[in-house]
Design a protein around this motif. Structure first.
Motif, PDB file in Angstrom:
ATOM      1  N   GLY A  23       0.810  -1.210   0.000  1.00 33.88           N
ATOM      2  CA  GLY A  23       0.000   0.000   0.000  1.00 33.88           C
ATOM      3  C   GLY A  23       0.845   1.263   0.000  1.00 33.88           C
ATOM      4  O   GLY A  23       0.319   2.368   0.051  1.00 33.88           O
ATOM      5  N   GLY A  24       2.165   1.100  -0.100  1.00 32.30           N
ATOM      6  CA  GLY A  24       3.070   2.248  -0.134  1.00 32.30           C
ATOM      7  C   GLY A  24       3.200   2.834  -1.536  1.00 32.30           C
ATOM      8  O   GLY A  24       2.613   2.331  -2.503  1.00 32.30           O
ATOM      9  N   CYS A  40       1.431   0.995  -4.749  1.00 31.13           N
ATOM     10  CA  CYS A  40       1.880  -0.382  -4.936  1.00 31.13           C
ATOM     11  C   CYS A  40       1.199  -1.327  -3.950  1.00 31.13           C
ATOM     12  O   CYS A  40       1.093  -1.013  -2.761  1.00 31.13           O
ATOM     13  CB  CYS A  40       3.390  -0.461  -4.727  1.00 31.13           C
ATOM     14  N   HIS A  41       0.769  -2.470  -4.466  1.00 33.67           N
ATOM     15  CA  HIS A  41       0.178  -3.520  -3.635  1.00 33.67           C
ATOM     16  C   HIS A  41       0.919  -4.825  -3.905  1.00 33.67           C
ATOM     17  O   HIS A  41       1.126  -5.195  -5.064  1.00 33.67           O
ATOM     18  CB  HIS A  41      -1.307  -3.709  -3.945  1.00 33.67           C
ATOM     19  N   ARG A  42       1.283  -5.513  -2.843  1.00 30.00           N
ATOM     20  CA  ARG A  42       1.989  -6.782  -2.940  1.00 30.00           C
ATOM     21  C   ARG A  42       1.028  -7.864  -3.415  1.00 30.00           C
ATOM     22  O   ARG A  42      -0.086  -7.983  -2.910  1.00 30.00           O
ATOM     23  CB  ARG A  42       2.549  -7.153  -1.572  1.00 30.00           C
ATOM     24  N   LEU A  43       1.467  -8.644  -4.396  1.00 31.03           N
ATOM     25  CA  LEU A  43       0.695  -9.803  -4.844  1.00 31.03           C
ATOM     26  C   LEU A  43       1.321 -11.081  -4.297  1.00 31.03           C
ATOM     27  O   LEU A  43       0.631 -11.947  -3.775  1.00 31.03           O
ATOM     28  CB  LEU A  43       0.624  -9.851  -6.368  1.00 31.03           C
ATOM     29  N   ASP A  44       2.620 -11.207  -4.432  1.00 27.52           N
ATOM     30  CA  ASP A  44       3.384 -12.300  -3.836  1.00 27.52           C
ATOM     31  C   ASP A  44       4.833 -11.843  -3.751  1.00 27.52           C
ATOM     32  O   ASP A  44       5.125 -10.667  -3.955  1.00 27.52           O
ATOM     33  CB  ASP A  44       3.212 -13.621  -4.611  1.00 27.52           C
ATOM     34  N   HIS A  47       5.883 -10.435  -7.330  1.00 28.26           N
ATOM     35  CA  HIS A  47       4.924  -9.684  -8.146  1.00 28.26           C
ATOM     36  C   HIS A  47       4.213  -8.623  -7.314  1.00 28.26           C
ATOM     37  O   HIS A  47       3.971  -8.813  -6.130  1.00 28.26           O
ATOM     38  CB  HIS A  47       3.873 -10.620  -8.749  1.00 28.26           C
ATOM     39  N   ALA A  48       3.883  -7.532  -7.973  1.00 33.38           N
ATOM     40  CA  ALA A  48       3.141  -6.450  -7.319  1.00 33.38           C
ATOM     41  C   ALA A  48       2.227  -5.777  -8.330  1.00 33.38           C
ATOM     42  O   ALA A  48       2.446  -5.869  -9.543  1.00 33.38           O
ATOM     43  CB  ALA A  48       4.098  -5.429  -6.715  1.00 33.38           C
ATOM     44  N   GLU A  49       1.227  -5.114  -7.807  1.00 30.47           N
ATOM     45  CA  GLU A  49       0.383  -4.257  -8.635  1.00 30.47           C
ATOM     46  C   GLU A  49       0.932  -2.845  -8.443  1.00 30.47           C
ATOM     47  O   GLU A  49       0.903  -2.315  -7.337  1.00 30.47           O
ATOM     48  CB  GLU A  49      -1.066  -4.358  -8.175  1.00 30.47           C
ATOM     49  N   ILE A  50       1.478  -2.286  -9.506  1.00 31.33           N
ATOM     50  CA  ILE A  50       2.118  -0.973  -9.461  1.00 31.33           C
ATOM     51  C   ILE A  50       1.298  -0.025 -10.317  1.00 31.33           C
ATOM     52  O   ILE A  50       1.191  -0.211 -11.527  1.00 31.33           O
ATOM     53  CB  ILE A  50       3.572  -1.045  -9.958  1.00 31.33           C
ATOM     54  N   ASP A  51       0.694   0.949  -9.668  1.00 35.94           N
ATOM     55  CA  ASP A  51      -0.164   1.917 -10.348  1.00 35.94           C
ATOM     56  C   ASP A  51      -1.267   1.211 -11.145  1.00 35.94           C
ATOM     57  O   ASP A  51      -1.569   1.576 -12.273  1.00 35.94           O
ATOM     58  CB  ASP A  51       0.668   2.839 -11.233  1.00 35.94           C
ATOM     59  N   GLY A  59      10.623  -7.601 -13.986  1.00 34.65           N
ATOM     60  CA  GLY A  59      10.169  -7.034 -15.260  1.00 34.65           C
ATOM     61  C   GLY A  59       9.932  -5.539 -15.161  1.00 34.65           C
ATOM     62  O   GLY A  59      10.239  -4.788 -16.089  1.00 34.65           O
ATOM     63  N   PHE A  60       9.396  -5.099 -14.020  1.00 36.21           N
ATOM     64  CA  PHE A  60       9.197  -3.665 -13.797  1.00 36.21           C
ATOM     65  C   PHE A  60      10.536  -2.946 -13.835  1.00 36.21           C
ATOM     66  O   PHE A  60      10.681  -1.915 -14.497  1.00 36.21           O
ATOM     67  CB  PHE A  60       8.498  -3.444 -12.454  1.00 36.21           C
ATOM     68  N   ALA A  61      11.532  -3.500 -13.152  1.00 39.64           N
ATOM     69  CA  ALA A  61      12.866  -2.888 -13.132  1.00 39.64           C
ATOM     70  C   ALA A  61      13.453  -2.822 -14.542  1.00 39.64           C
ATOM     71  O   ALA A  61      14.062  -1.807 -14.918  1.00 39.64           O
ATOM     72  CB  ALA A  61      13.792  -3.663 -12.203  1.00 39.64           C
ATOM     73  N   GLN A  62      13.257  -3.864 -15.327  1.00 46.77           N
ATOM     74  CA  GLN A  62      13.765  -3.869 -16.707  1.00 46.77           C
ATOM     75  C   GLN A  62      13.121  -2.757 -17.528  1.00 46.77           C
ATOM     76  O   GLN A  62      13.808  -2.050 -18.265  1.00 46.77           O
ATOM     77  CB  GLN A  62      13.507  -5.232 -17.361  1.00 46.77           C
ATOM     78  N   LYS A  63      11.811  -2.581 -17.383  1.00 44.72           N
ATOM     79  CA  LYS A  63      11.109  -1.511 -18.115  1.00 44.72           C
ATOM     80  C   LYS A  63      11.619  -0.135 -17.699  1.00 44.72           C
ATOM     81  O   LYS A  63      11.819   0.742 -18.530  1.00 44.72           O
ATOM     82  CB  LYS A  63       9.604  -1.582 -17.865  1.00 44.72           C
ATOM     83  N   MET A  64      11.822   0.041 -16.403  1.00 43.23           N
ATOM     84  CA  MET A  64      12.298   1.334 -15.905  1.00 43.23           C
ATOM     85  C   MET A  64      13.702   1.634 -16.428  1.00 43.23           C
ATOM     86  O   MET A  64      13.986   2.752 -16.860  1.00 43.23           O
ATOM     87  CB  MET A  64      12.293   1.373 -14.370  1.00 43.23           C
ATOM     88  N   GLU A  65      14.562   0.632 -16.439  1.00 43.06           N
ATOM     89  CA  GLU A  65      15.919   0.824 -16.960  1.00 43.06           C
ATOM     90  C   GLU A  65      15.894   1.150 -18.451  1.00 43.06           C
ATOM     91  O   GLU A  65      16.592   2.052 -18.902  1.00 43.06           O
ATOM     92  CB  GLU A  65      16.776  -0.413 -16.689  1.00 43.06           C
TER      93      GLU A  65
END
Length: 74
Positions: A23-24, A40-44, A47-51, A59-65
């Motif tokens: 929830g942060g 952000c919500h933790r899924l496991d 994995h997380a739900e980000i926005d 995968g999120f980090a790869q997209k950001m980079e």
């Protein structure tokens, strides 16, 4: 699906960077000086739900980079 605990963000190689509570918020910083905040919500563990988008943390980090967007706890 757990909604409690912390979300451990990594870089694209899987190295732990920091964690935030479920929830942060993340602060996204773009090369042009713009900033955005993502809920952000933790899924496991990996994995997380980000926005509102479910994705793997690596995968999120790869997209950001790829898009030259830095992210940090808000």
């Amino acid at each position: 699906m757990s909604r409690t605990g912390r979300i451990c963000f990594t870089d694209s190689a899987g190295k732990a960077l920091f964690s935030i509570p479920d929830g942060g918020f993340l602060r996204l910083s773009y090369g042009n000086g713009d900033e955005n905040f993502a809920l952000c919500h933790r899924l496991d563990e990996t994995h997380a739900e980000i926005d509102g988008v479910r994705q793997s943390l690596k995968g999120f980090a790869q997209k950001m980079e790829q898009n030259k967007i830095s992210f940090a706890p808000a």
